[in-house]
Design an enzyme around this catalytic site. Structure first.
Site, PDB file in Angstrom:
ATOM      1  N   GLY A  23      21.788  32.561  46.414  1.00  0.00           N
ATOM      2  CA  GLY A  23      23.145  32.205  46.848  1.00  0.00           C
ATOM      3  C   GLY A  23      23.119  31.032  47.818  1.00  0.00           C
ATOM      4  N   ARG A  84      19.875  31.011  39.771  1.00  0.00           N
ATOM      5  CA  ARG A  84      19.106  32.247  39.624  1.00  0.00           C
ATOM      6  C   ARG A  84      18.329  32.094  38.318  1.00  0.00           C
ATOM      7  NH1 ARG A  84      23.609  34.243  42.709  1.00  0.00           N
ATOM      8  NH2 ARG A  84      22.726  35.066  44.627  1.00  0.00           N
ATOM      9  N   ASP A 115      15.791  36.941  50.178  1.00  0.00           N
ATOM     10  CA  ASP A 115      14.698  37.862  49.868  1.00  0.00           C
ATOM     11  C   ASP A 115      14.151  37.675  48.446  1.00  0.00           C
ATOM     12  OD1 ASP A 115      13.547  40.406  51.309  1.00  0.00           O
ATOM     13  OD2 ASP A 115      13.745  40.936  49.181  1.00  0.00           O
ATOM     14  N   THR A 138      20.801  32.402  54.063  1.00  0.00           N
ATOM     15  CA  THR A 138      21.748  33.339  53.469  1.00  0.00           C
ATOM     16  C   THR A 138      22.802  33.702  54.506  1.00  0.00           C
ATOM     17  OG1 THR A 138      22.074  35.628  52.735  1.00  0.00           O
ATOM     18  CG2 THR A 138      20.077  35.208  53.939  1.00  0.00           C
ATOM     19  N   ASP A 140      24.283  36.426  54.804  1.00  0.00           N
ATOM     20  CA  ASP A 140      24.296  37.862  55.122  1.00  0.00           C
ATOM     21  C   ASP A 140      23.458  38.259  56.334  1.00  0.00           C
ATOM     22  OD1 ASP A 140      25.995  38.595  53.058  1.00  0.00           O
ATOM     23  OD2 ASP A 140      24.357  38.576  51.603  1.00  0.00           O
ATOM     24  N   ASP A 142      20.548  39.326  56.430  1.00  0.00           N
ATOM     25  CA  ASP A 142      19.922  40.623  56.141  1.00  0.00           C
ATOM     26  C   ASP A 142      18.429  40.501  55.839  1.00  0.00           C
ATOM     27  OD1 ASP A 142      20.220  39.262  53.795  1.00  0.00           O
ATOM     28  OD2 ASP A 142      21.043  40.936  52.649  1.00  0.00           O
ATOM     29  N   ARG A 184      26.896  43.076  50.680  1.00  0.00           N
ATOM     30  CA  ARG A 184      26.756  44.119  49.660  1.00  0.00           C
ATOM     31  C   ARG A 184      25.915  45.286  50.164  1.00  0.00           C
ATOM     32  NH1 ARG A 184      27.336  43.487  44.386  1.00  0.00           N
ATOM     33  NH2 ARG A 184      25.201  44.009  43.860  1.00  0.00           N
TER      34      ARG A 184
HETATM   35  P1  ADP Z   1      18.226  35.473  47.092  1.00  0.00           P
HETATM   36  O1  ADP Z   1      17.061  34.573  47.219  1.00  0.00           O
HETATM   37  O2  ADP Z   1      19.461  34.902  47.729  1.00  0.00           O
HETATM   38  O3  ADP Z   1      17.915  36.892  47.522  1.00  0.00           O
HETATM   39  P2  ADP Z   1      18.141  36.344  44.289  1.00  0.00           P
HETATM   40  O4  ADP Z   1      17.752  37.733  44.606  1.00  0.00           O
HETATM   41  O5  ADP Z   1      19.208  36.137  43.269  1.00  0.00           O
HETATM   42  O6  ADP Z   1      18.651  35.521  45.550  1.00  0.00           O
HETATM   43  O7  ADP Z   1      16.812  35.569  43.824  1.00  0.00           O
HETATM   44  C1  ADP Z   1      16.839  34.204  43.502  1.00  0.00           C
HETATM   45  C2  ADP Z   1      15.780  33.905  42.487  1.00  0.00           C
HETATM   46  O8  ADP Z   1      14.489  34.201  43.014  1.00  0.00           O
HETATM   47  C3  ADP Z   1      15.855  34.727  41.200  1.00  0.00           C
HETATM   48  O9  ADP Z   1      16.803  34.249  40.278  1.00  0.00           O
HETATM   49  C4  ADP Z   1      14.445  34.561  40.661  1.00  0.00           C
HETATM   50  O10 ADP Z   1      14.274  33.298  40.077  1.00  0.00           O
HETATM   51  C5  ADP Z   1      13.627  34.619  41.955  1.00  0.00           C
HETATM   52  N1  ADP Z   1      13.216  36.032  42.149  1.00  0.00           N
HETATM   53  C6  ADP Z   1      13.923  37.032  42.695  1.00  0.00           C
HETATM   54  N2  ADP Z   1      13.233  38.204  42.660  1.00  0.00           N
HETATM   55  C7  ADP Z   1      12.060  37.911  42.055  1.00  0.00           C
HETATM   56  C8  ADP Z   1      10.921  38.695  41.674  1.00  0.00           C
HETATM   57  N3  ADP Z   1      10.851  40.017  41.929  1.00  0.00           N
HETATM   58  N4  ADP Z   1       9.908  38.063  41.054  1.00  0.00           N
HETATM   59  C9  ADP Z   1       9.955  36.740  40.805  1.00  0.00           C
HETATM   60  N5  ADP Z   1      11.000  35.945  41.105  1.00  0.00           N
HETATM   61  C10 ADP Z   1      12.044  36.517  41.727  1.00  0.00           C
END
Ligand code: ADP
Length: 333
Positions: A23, A84, A115, A138, A140, A142, A184
């Protein structure tokens, strides 16, 4: 004032790449600018990867010079775009990503995100040895291991402006307003906005709140002569939480209005605090990579920049401070 740690530059890295992922958050541009300008000042090349991990896999990598990040510190969103990327969940894809980076003579990767993005970076380094470092971006707030994240301060200021406006209407019409803010799985935005906005109560994912308890809080205020109430609700994981809360309150005889702030909290010009935080953390990420440190996030602890290994960050929960929850309730009574 928060400052970049003074650490010796021992690593012979010629080029670093930076991407934004997950995000978007206000201040990401300020962080990109800091990575670029701090890196250039240290005599290395900086590459921007467009559209997060998806752009990396597509080889969408561009050299960034000092002027390419001019006039962006005040802009919300991210000039590098974000995405993503499902494919990055696969080991073979991450191996390919490391090959692409190495083919471009890049020696380190700065990932600005949350995360999930850090999980991708952590796995990339564990599996391929490619050095990565995370910058927490982020709204949040968090992320475990850091007291603050880039975008949080701007988001709460945006939400507070909205609450101030809503309060004018709430008090003119003697109304109860349920204001839904983002969060969330964490109530950091909700809690801080509730304290700063003088809300009557706050509903956060970390704490169970019953309808009778909310009604009691509203009644207590009414007895003291309050004719309107603002209830801040963190969105939670279940869609429609605030609307169903309003229906429940209606069944108990309390009519209310719902205002969902939604994505208005994600955009906008970053606050002074977020610009400073992003500038220091972006520069610190480069400083750590040049000092040979990686597989970690740069964060803030007790007003100092720290480096926290990804394994202590990823998947760990950051607790809402209980004293702040108590303060919100004391100050609203
Ligand atoms: P944020 O970084 O804001 O928490 P997301 O959880 O949507 O956002 O994660 C962003 C991107 O990071 C995902 O679309 C993916 O490309 C990568 N990612 C997230 N989790 C994993 C994972 N367990 N293994 C590998 N890549 C991941």
């Amino acid at each position: 004032m928060l400052s970049v740690p003074e650490i010796a530059n021992i690593k012979k890295i010629k080029s670093i790449a930076v991407l934004t992922s997950g995000g978007d958050a206000p201040g990401m541009n300020a962080a990109i600018r800091a990575v670029v300008r701090y890196g250039l000042a240290a005599g290395i090349q900086i590459h921007g990867i467009v559209k997060g991990y998806s752009g990396l896999l597509e080889g969408h990598i561009e050299p960034l010079d000092g002027t390419s990040v001019a006039n962006i510190i005040q802009r919300g969103g991210t000039i590098l775009k974000t995405d993503r990327c499902e494919a990055f969940f696969q080991k073979s894809t991450r191996r390919e990503a490391a090959n692409i980076l190495r083919r471009n003579n890049i020696g380190g990767l700065v990932v600005i995100g949350g995360d999930g993005s850090f999980t991708g970076a952590h796995l990339l380094e564990n599996e391929t040895g490619f050095p990565t470092i995370g910058v927490p971006g982020t709204i949040d707030n968090d992320i475990a291991g850091t007291d603050d994240t880039i975008g949080f301060d701007t988001a709460i200021n945006t939400a507070l402006n909205a609450i101030d406006n809503i309060r004018d209407t709430a008090s003119s019409h003697d109304r109860i307003f349920l204001v839904e803010v983002m969060g969330r799985s964490s109530g950091f935005i909700g809690l801080q906005v509730a304290i700063g906005g003088g809300a009557e109560t706050v509903i956060v994912p970390e704490r169970k709140e019953t309808i009778p308890a909310i009604c009691k809080t509203i009644d207590k205020g009414m007895k003291r002569g309050k004719s309107s109430s603002i209830i801040v609700v963190s969105e939670g994981k279940k869609a429609g939480l605030t609307t169903s809360l309003a229906k429940e309150l209606e069944r108990h005889g309390y009519s209310s209005r719902v205002c969902i702030l939604g994505h208005t909290q994600r955009g906008g010009s970053p606050s002074a605090h977020d610009r400073m935080l992003a500038s220091v953390l972006g520069a610190s990420a480069v400083a750590y990579l040049l000092a040979g440190k990686s597989n970690a996030m740069v964060g803030v602890r007790e007003a100092s920049v720290v480096m926290v290994p990804f394994k202590k960050v990823i998947g760990n929960k950051k607790d809402l401070p209980a004293p702040s929850l108590r303060l919100a309730s004391i100050l609203s009574s």
